[in-house]
Design an enzyme around this catalytic site. Structure first.
Site, PDB file in Angstrom:
ATOM      1  CG  HIS A 146     -26.238  55.191 -49.294  1.00 60.07           C
ATOM      2  ND1 HIS A 146     -27.316  54.853 -48.505  1.00 60.07           N
ATOM      3  CD2 HIS A 146     -25.136  54.736 -48.636  1.00 60.07           C
ATOM      4  CE1 HIS A 146     -26.893  54.223 -47.427  1.00 60.07           C
ATOM      5  NE2 HIS A 146     -25.563  54.137 -47.482  1.00 60.07           N
ATOM      6  CD  GLU A 147     -21.366  55.581 -49.614  1.00 62.86           C
ATOM      7  OE1 GLU A 147     -20.945  56.031 -48.530  1.00 62.86           O
ATOM      8  OE2 GLU A 147     -21.818  54.419 -49.723  1.00 62.86           O
ATOM      9  CG  HIS A 193     -23.117  57.714 -44.942  1.00 67.00           C
ATOM     10  ND1 HIS A 193     -23.903  57.308 -43.886  1.00 67.00           N
ATOM     11  CD2 HIS A 193     -23.019  56.644 -45.782  1.00 67.00           C
ATOM     12  CE1 HIS A 193     -24.263  56.043 -44.070  1.00 67.00           C
ATOM     13  NE2 HIS A 193     -23.750  55.619 -45.217  1.00 67.00           N
TER      14      HIS A 193
END
Length: 227
Positions: free
Chosen positions: A98-99, A102
């Site tokens: 998920h990170e 980004h």
């Protein structure tokens, strides 16, 4: 707003965030104990996805705190909490991916991420200053001051809602990358999605509570002008 309605409203804005936090913690705790099939730690998963997308300049660092994971666009660093950095768990790979999502958004100049970055100083000012302006306006019966507070608070609410597509898109990218890079198998997709969805609900809850607060302040402002 009558006392009964206010108590219901107050319970609502307290219960929603608590429910979202309990859900994410419960889900994270459960799947942090479930090993992933690749036996890769969160740090290894992050590094693999970054490299597969040509993001060799983005670093992966360990950071303190539980669920303190975040991507720093200024330093180009994916920060993972200690458990996620070191553990080869289903939760760790979901959070790490998920990170990295980004970081991929950043590299591709994702519009909503750019908008969120632009709104950060305004939202920060709004969240810190608005409540003082609103309380001051209410106590002094100064509708102008109260109205300015609402404008500042609305900026903070806008930031919350712009955050939603950023977070959901990062989770979608995470799943896509985990599958395409072969980090997870088909039977792991459901569990990984549960971790990502639980985390996403915390942002939905925050945005909903902020919107309800804004509506309450607007109704108070209208009431002040009718007196």
């Amino acid at each position: 707003m009558g006392l009964g309605s206010y108590l219901i409203y107050l319970a609502f804005i307290i219960i929603i965030p608590i429910w979202a936090q309990m859900r994410v913690k419960k889900t994270y705790k459960k799947y942090s104990k479930v090993p992933n099939s690749s036996n890769m730690t969160g740090a290894q998963v992050a590094r693999k996805i970054l490299d597969d997308n040509g993001l060799y300049d983005v670093q992966v660092h360990e950071t303190r705190g539980m669920l303190s994971d975040h991507y720093d666009p200024r330093k180009k660093v994916v920060n993972l909490s200690s458990d996620n950095y070191h553990q080869p768990s289903t939760a760790a790979q979901a959070v790490a991916a998920h990170e990295v999502g980004h970081a991929i958004q950043d590299s591709q100049d994702y519009a909503f991420l750019r908008l969120r970055h632009t709104l950060v100083p305004v939202a920060s000012l709004g969240s810190n200053l608005s409540i003082f302006l609103i309380i001051g306006g209410a106590l002094l019966n100064m509708t102008g001051l109260f109205g300015i507070g609402i404008v500042f608070f609305a900026a903070a609410v806008l930031f919350q809602f712009v955050t939603l597509p950023v977070e959901f898109d990062a989770s979608n990218r995470a799943m896509s990358q985990l599958v395409s890079t072969g980090v997870i198998r088909n039977n792991e997709e459901r569990e990984t999605k549960k971790v990502l969805n639980a985390a996403a609900w915390t942002y939905v809850a925050s945005a909903l509570v902020a919107l309800l607060e804004l509506i309450r302040f607007v109704l108070m402002f209208i009431g002040m002008n009718e007196d």
